[in-house]
Design a protein around this motif. Structure first.
Motif, PDB file in Angstrom:
ATOM      1  N   ILE A 130       0.840  -1.205   0.000  1.00 36.15           N
ATOM      2  CA  ILE A 130       0.000   0.000   0.000  1.00 36.15           C
ATOM      3  C   ILE A 130       0.875   1.255   0.000  1.00 36.15           C
ATOM      4  O   ILE A 130       0.650   2.179  -0.782  1.00 36.15           O
ATOM      5  N   VAL A 131       1.891   1.264   0.856  1.00 31.38           N
ATOM      6  CA  VAL A 131       2.785   2.425   0.928  1.00 31.38           C
ATOM      7  C   VAL A 131       3.520   2.626  -0.396  1.00 31.38           C
ATOM      8  O   VAL A 131       3.629   3.751  -0.890  1.00 31.38           O
ATOM      9  N   ILE A 132       4.013   1.539  -0.994  1.00 27.94           N
ATOM     10  CA  ILE A 132       4.725   1.641  -2.274  1.00 27.94           C
ATOM     11  C   ILE A 132       3.808   2.203  -3.358  1.00 27.94           C
ATOM     12  O   ILE A 132       4.214   3.048  -4.159  1.00 27.94           O
ATOM     13  N   MET A 133       2.565   1.755  -3.384  1.00 30.31           N
ATOM     14  CA  MET A 133       1.630   2.275  -4.392  1.00 30.31           C
ATOM     15  C   MET A 133       1.335   3.757  -4.165  1.00 30.31           C
ATOM     16  O   MET A 133       1.225   4.525  -5.126  1.00 30.31           O
ATOM     17  N   LEU A 134       1.216   4.153  -2.903  1.00 30.09           N
ATOM     18  CA  LEU A 134       0.981   5.570  -2.607  1.00 30.09           C
ATOM     19  C   LEU A 134       2.186   6.418  -3.009  1.00 30.09           C
ATOM     20  O   LEU A 134       2.025   7.494  -3.593  1.00 30.09           O
ATOM     21  N   ILE A 135       3.367   5.948  -2.707  1.00 31.46           N
ATOM     22  CA  ILE A 135       4.577   6.681  -3.100  1.00 31.46           C
ATOM     23  C   ILE A 135       4.671   6.759  -4.627  1.00 31.46           C
ATOM     24  O   ILE A 135       5.065   7.773  -5.183  1.00 31.46           O
ATOM     25  N   GLY A 136       4.282   5.681  -5.293  1.00 30.63           N
ATOM     26  CA  GLY A 136       4.324   5.640  -6.750  1.00 30.63           C
ATOM     27  C   GLY A 136       3.302   6.544  -7.415  1.00 30.63           C
ATOM     28  O   GLY A 136       3.370   6.779  -8.616  1.00 30.63           O
ATOM     29  N   LEU A 138      -0.261   6.202  -7.087  1.00 27.98           N
ATOM     30  CA  LEU A 138      -1.609   5.645  -7.210  1.00 27.98           C
ATOM     31  C   LEU A 138      -2.467   6.151  -6.057  1.00 27.98           C
ATOM     32  O   LEU A 138      -2.049   6.125  -4.900  1.00 27.98           O
ATOM     33  N   ARG A 139      -3.658   6.636  -6.351  1.00 26.49           N
ATOM     34  CA  ARG A 139      -4.513   7.220  -5.314  1.00 26.49           C
ATOM     35  C   ARG A 139      -5.895   6.566  -5.221  1.00 26.49           C
ATOM     36  O   ARG A 139      -6.645   6.872  -4.315  1.00 26.49           O
ATOM     37  N   ASP A 140      -6.234   5.660  -6.112  1.00 22.81           N
ATOM     38  CA  ASP A 140      -7.540   5.009  -6.096  1.00 22.81           C
ATOM     39  C   ASP A 140      -7.553   3.911  -5.026  1.00 22.81           C
ATOM     40  O   ASP A 140      -6.891   2.890  -5.176  1.00 22.81           O
ATOM     41  N   PRO A 141      -8.323   4.099  -3.921  1.00 20.37           N
ATOM     42  CA  PRO A 141      -8.320   3.121  -2.830  1.00 20.37           C
ATOM     43  C   PRO A 141      -8.747   1.713  -3.275  1.00 20.37           C
ATOM     44  O   PRO A 141      -8.191   0.721  -2.802  1.00 20.37           O
ATOM     45  N   LYS A 142      -9.713   1.638  -4.185  1.00 18.59           N
ATOM     46  CA  LYS A 142     -10.162   0.323  -4.648  1.00 18.59           C
ATOM     47  C   LYS A 142      -9.040  -0.392  -5.397  1.00 18.59           C
ATOM     48  O   LYS A 142      -8.823  -1.598  -5.219  1.00 18.59           O
ATOM     49  N   MET A 143      -8.309   0.334  -6.213  1.00 18.34           N
ATOM     50  CA  MET A 143      -7.218  -0.247  -6.977  1.00 18.34           C
ATOM     51  C   MET A 143      -6.073  -0.670  -6.047  1.00 18.34           C
ATOM     52  O   MET A 143      -5.484  -1.745  -6.230  1.00 18.34           O
ATOM     53  N   ILE A 144      -5.778   0.151  -5.076  1.00 18.35           N
ATOM     54  CA  ILE A 144      -4.689  -0.156  -4.144  1.00 18.35           C
ATOM     55  C   ILE A 144      -5.014  -1.413  -3.340  1.00 18.35           C
ATOM     56  O   ILE A 144      -4.222  -2.359  -3.296  1.00 18.35           O
ATOM     57  N   VAL A 145      -6.161  -1.425  -2.682  1.00 19.11           N
ATOM     58  CA  VAL A 145      -6.528  -2.574  -1.845  1.00 19.11           C
ATOM     59  C   VAL A 145      -6.759  -3.813  -2.706  1.00 19.11           C
ATOM     60  O   VAL A 145      -6.298  -4.909  -2.367  1.00 19.11           O
ATOM     61  N   GLY A 146      -7.434  -3.665  -3.825  1.00 16.61           N
ATOM     62  CA  GLY A 146      -7.686  -4.804  -4.709  1.00 16.61           C
ATOM     63  C   GLY A 146      -6.410  -5.416  -5.258  1.00 16.61           C
ATOM     64  O   GLY A 146      -6.247  -6.644  -5.265  1.00 16.61           O
ATOM     65  N   GLY A 147      -5.496  -4.579  -5.707  1.00 16.59           N
ATOM     66  CA  GLY A 147      -4.221  -5.068  -6.231  1.00 16.59           C
ATOM     67  C   GLY A 147      -3.386  -5.746  -5.157  1.00 16.59           C
ATOM     68  O   GLY A 147      -2.753  -6.785  -5.398  1.00 16.59           O
ATOM     69  N   THR A 148      -3.397  -5.185  -3.969  1.00 15.15           N
ATOM     70  CA  THR A 148      -2.638  -5.756  -2.861  1.00 15.15           C
ATOM     71  C   THR A 148      -3.198  -7.113  -2.453  1.00 15.15           C
ATOM     72  O   THR A 148      -2.452  -8.088  -2.314  1.00 15.15           O
ATOM     73  N   ILE A 149      -4.500  -7.194  -2.269  1.00 17.70           N
ATOM     74  CA  ILE A 149      -5.122  -8.463  -1.865  1.00 17.70           C
ATOM     75  C   ILE A 149      -4.939  -9.518  -2.954  1.00 17.70           C
ATOM     76  O   ILE A 149      -4.605 -10.669  -2.661  1.00 17.70           O
ATOM     77  N   THR A 150      -5.126  -9.144  -4.206  1.00 15.81           N
ATOM     78  CA  THR A 150      -4.951 -10.092  -5.312  1.00 15.81           C
ATOM     79  C   THR A 150      -3.524 -10.637  -5.338  1.00 15.81           C
ATOM     80  O   THR A 150      -3.306 -11.850  -5.466  1.00 15.81           O
ATOM     81  N   THR A 151      -2.546  -9.757  -5.188  1.00 13.70           N
ATOM     82  CA  THR A 151      -1.151 -10.185  -5.196  1.00 13.70           C
ATOM     83  C   THR A 151      -0.855 -11.128  -4.031  1.00 13.70           C
ATOM     84  O   THR A 151      -0.215 -12.172  -4.210  1.00 13.70           O
ATOM     85  N   LEU A 152      -1.332 -10.792  -2.847  1.00 11.57           N
ATOM     86  CA  LEU A 152      -1.050 -11.625  -1.683  1.00 11.57           C
ATOM     87  C   LEU A 152      -1.776 -12.970  -1.760  1.00 11.57           C
ATOM     88  O   LEU A 152      -1.236 -13.989  -1.314  1.00 11.57           O
ATOM     89  N   VAL A 153      -2.964 -13.005  -2.337  1.00 10.92           N
ATOM     90  CA  VAL A 153      -3.662 -14.286  -2.535  1.00 10.92           C
ATOM     91  C   VAL A 153      -2.867 -15.153  -3.513  1.00 10.92           C
ATOM     92  O   VAL A 153      -2.685 -16.357  -3.292  1.00 10.92           O
ATOM     93  N   LEU A 154      -2.378 -14.553  -4.597  1.00  6.76           N
ATOM     94  CA  LEU A 154      -1.557 -15.305  -5.551  1.00  6.76           C
ATOM     95  C   LEU A 154      -0.275 -15.824  -4.903  1.00  6.76           C
ATOM     96  O   LEU A 154       0.129 -16.968  -5.148  1.00  6.76           O
ATOM     97  N   VAL A 155       0.355 -15.019  -4.084  1.00  4.56           N
ATOM     98  CA  VAL A 155       1.559 -15.456  -3.369  1.00  4.56           C
ATOM     99  C   VAL A 155       1.218 -16.632  -2.460  1.00  4.56           C
ATOM    100  O   VAL A 155       1.943 -17.629  -2.411  1.00  4.56           O
ATOM    101  N   TYR A 156       0.104 -16.530  -1.739  1.00  4.25           N
ATOM    102  CA  TYR A 156      -0.304 -17.609  -0.833  1.00  4.25           C
ATOM    103  C   TYR A 156      -0.559 -18.906  -1.603  1.00  4.25           C
ATOM    104  O   TYR A 156      -0.058 -19.962  -1.234  1.00  4.25           O
ATOM    105  N   VAL A 157      -1.320 -18.814  -2.680  1.00  3.71           N
ATOM    106  CA  VAL A 157      -1.659 -20.016  -3.459  1.00  3.71           C
ATOM    107  C   VAL A 157      -0.400 -20.610  -4.084  1.00  3.71           C
ATOM    108  O   VAL A 157      -0.159 -21.825  -3.972  1.00  3.71           O
ATOM    109  N   LEU A 158       0.398 -19.797  -4.742  1.00  3.66           N
ATOM    110  CA  LEU A 158       1.568 -20.314  -5.449  1.00  3.66           C
ATOM    111  C   LEU A 158       2.667 -20.817  -4.518  1.00  3.66           C
ATOM    112  O   LEU A 158       3.190 -21.918  -4.705  1.00  3.66           O
TER     113      LEU A 158
END
Length: 173
Positions: A130-136, A138-158
């Motif tokens: 979240i912090v990296i996206m804000l520094i980069g 990105l300001r859309d809360p849905k995109m930030i939280v959605g992208g973060t959760i999606t990435t972490l779910v993929l990390v967990y599954v893989l």
């Protein structure tokens, strides 16, 4: 409208050069950090690991030392010929405005790495992303939280479910 050569020269003169102290700080920071890491390596290994196992690493440390000395000599020659116009603080402000996003990434990365041992991999990764996206920018809360959760779910599954790896655990989790 095209500028004449004299107008270009005047414009170049108006843009002042950074101070010599600031140039020295910036140009010598990386070699100094490399030298510091080499010294810390020697400090952490001397007497703890058999000398037979340290010939090659200590050879590399010696090469680093010689490299850093040559960089220092080269940079000091360059700084001696540097004509400074700005004050140190002004040079620092100009560089900060150009590099603040990169500095933010480095600080966020260091904070993330230090949080893993306390909060655990997933909580630290969630906050760090979240912090990296804000520094980069990105300001859309849905995109930030959605992208973060999606990435972490993929990390967990893989990595955890499929590959059976265990992420770092923190003191809290």
């Amino acid at each position: 409208m095209a500028m004449t050569q004299s107008e270009e020269d005047e414009a170049a003169e108006e843009e002042s050069a950074p101070s010599t102290a600031f140039v020295a700080l910036v140009r010598l920071a990386f070699p100094t950090a490399v030298l510091l890491l080499a010294v810390l390596y020697v400090e952490n290994t001397y007497g703890r690991i058999g000398t037979d196992n340290l010939y090659y690493p200590y050879f590399i440390v010696a090469m680093i030392f010689l490299f850093v000395i040559s960089v220092y000599v080269s940079e000091i020659k360059h700084l001696y010929n540097h004509g400074a116009e700005d004050e140190f603080i002004e040079s620092l402000k100009k560089s900060y405005s150009e590099w603040k996003r990169s500095i933010g990434f480095v600080i966020a990365g260091a904070a993330y790495l230090s949080m893993i041992n306390v909060l655990g991999f997933f909580i630290s990764s969630f906050l760090g992303m979240i912090v990296i996206m804000l520094i980069g920018g990105l300001r859309d809360p849905k995109m930030i939280v959605g992208g973060t959760i999606t990435t972490l779910v993929l990390v967990y599954v893989l990595f955890i479910t499929i590959m059976g790896m265990n992420p770092p655990e923190g003191m809290l989790i």
